[in-house]
Design an enzyme around this catalytic site. Structure first.
Site, PDB file in Angstrom:
ATOM      1  N   ASP A  10       0.779  -1.010  -0.127  1.00 51.38           N
ATOM      2  CA  ASP A  10       0.186   0.117   0.164  1.00 51.38           C
ATOM      3  C   ASP A  10       0.822   1.318  -0.187  1.00 51.38           C
ATOM      4  O   ASP A  10       2.103   1.010   0.379  1.00 51.38           O
ATOM      5  CB  ASP A  10      -0.815   0.235   1.385  1.00 51.38           C
ATOM      6  CG  ASP A  10      -1.834   1.200   1.385  1.00 51.38           C
ATOM      7  OD1 ASP A  10      -2.410   1.781   0.497  1.00 51.38           O
ATOM      8  OD2 ASP A  10      -1.437   1.800   2.569  1.00 51.38           O
ATOM      9  N   ASP A  12      -0.321   5.327   0.687  1.00 48.28           N
ATOM     10  CA  ASP A  12      -0.608   6.293   1.672  1.00 48.28           C
ATOM     11  C   ASP A  12      -0.709   5.791   3.096  1.00 48.28           C
ATOM     12  O   ASP A  12      -1.528   4.916   3.645  1.00 48.28           O
ATOM     13  CB  ASP A  12      -1.822   7.047   1.458  1.00 48.28           C
ATOM     14  CG  ASP A  12      -1.840   7.776   0.069  1.00 48.28           C
ATOM     15  OD1 ASP A  12      -0.750   8.343  -0.274  1.00 48.28           O
ATOM     16  OD2 ASP A  12      -2.730   7.774  -0.699  1.00 48.28           O
TER      17      ASP A  12
END
Length: 254
Positions: A10, A12
């Protein structure tokens, strides 16, 4: 059990603390440029993070927090324009080096690359945001280190739906039991676990109270020689930094 073939990251909150000091700031810059009196402070933004995707977050804000705003006739174009402006400002912040990678991230990525471990990005943020972060932190060629960039609107249903993980695995020709994910939020772990991908979570200030019971391991960050991680849940076999050997051991025993 299958051997570990790939690391799925991932972006953010996982690779960098982009939400509070990147996306939130860029949203406010876009609002100001558009002549809007909206301002998302840290507390409000934490509530808006319940929804993934920038355009979706704007809509959520107007549905729940700013219900008196008179929506323009071409509302979809309005939202799209705001989001494009926000992406412009976010890219600008990244180019200025305002958002560093989180502790231990660069070391793990470099080690994985050196050992030939396949890597992918699996995120709801836009491809432009991914490029901006990677180039500003890891260098101009770093995007090519990742075999697949699964980002933005590449699938209709964003996290917490599993679609983005399923798509990334399909592109890599892998099954869920051949990869491990790195996430930081409830929507992230719901997405990866629904795709049956084992997941390591590194929390941040916005997500520290989330339910990560589905994670293999929960840490405060990945850790390095100077700043060991703190174990929140799971087993790390006496280690204090998340190197590739520990990732493989967590994968094998989870």
């Amino acid at each position: 059990m299958a051997d570990l073939q790939a690391l799925l990251f991932d972006v953010d909150g996982t690779l960098a603390d982009t939400e509070r000091d990147g996306h939130r700031v860029a949203f406010n810059m876009a609002f100001d440029e558009a002549g809007l009196d909206w301002f998302w402070d840290e507390s409000l933004y934490g509530e808006l993070l319940a929804v993934t995707g920038g355009k979706e977050r704007i809509r959520f804000y107007l549905e729940k927090f700013n219900t008196t705003f008179a929506k323009p006739e071409n509302f979809d174009a309005f939202v799209k324009g705001l989001h494009e402006a926000k992406t412009k400002f976010y890219t600008q912040l990244m180019a200025e080096g305002k958002i560093p990678l989180r502790t231990g991230v660069e070391a793990l990525i470099n080690e994985a690359r050196a050992q030939g471990m396949r890597m992918a990005v699996v995120t709801t943020t836009t491809p432009a945001n991914v490029t901006a972060l990677l180039e500003s932190t890891l260098g101009p060629d770093s995007e090519s280190w990742f075999e697949v960039i699964a980002a933005g609107d590449i699938v209709p249903a964003k996290k917490p739906a599993p679609d983005i993980y399923i798509w990334a695995l399909e592109q890599m020709g892998l099954t869920a039991d051949q990869a491990i994910a790195f996430e930081d939020s409830l929507n992230g772990i719901l997405s990866s676990s629904a795709a049956n991908v084992k997941t390591i979570v590194t929390i941040n200030e916005y997500t520290k109270e989330d339910d990560f019971s589905k994670a293999a391991v929960v840490l405060n960050h990945m850790g390095d020689d100077e700043t060991p991680f703190e174990l929140i849940a799971g087993e790390v076999y006496g280690r204090n930094k998340l190197d590739l050997a520990l990732v493989k051991e967590i994968f094998a025993k989870a």
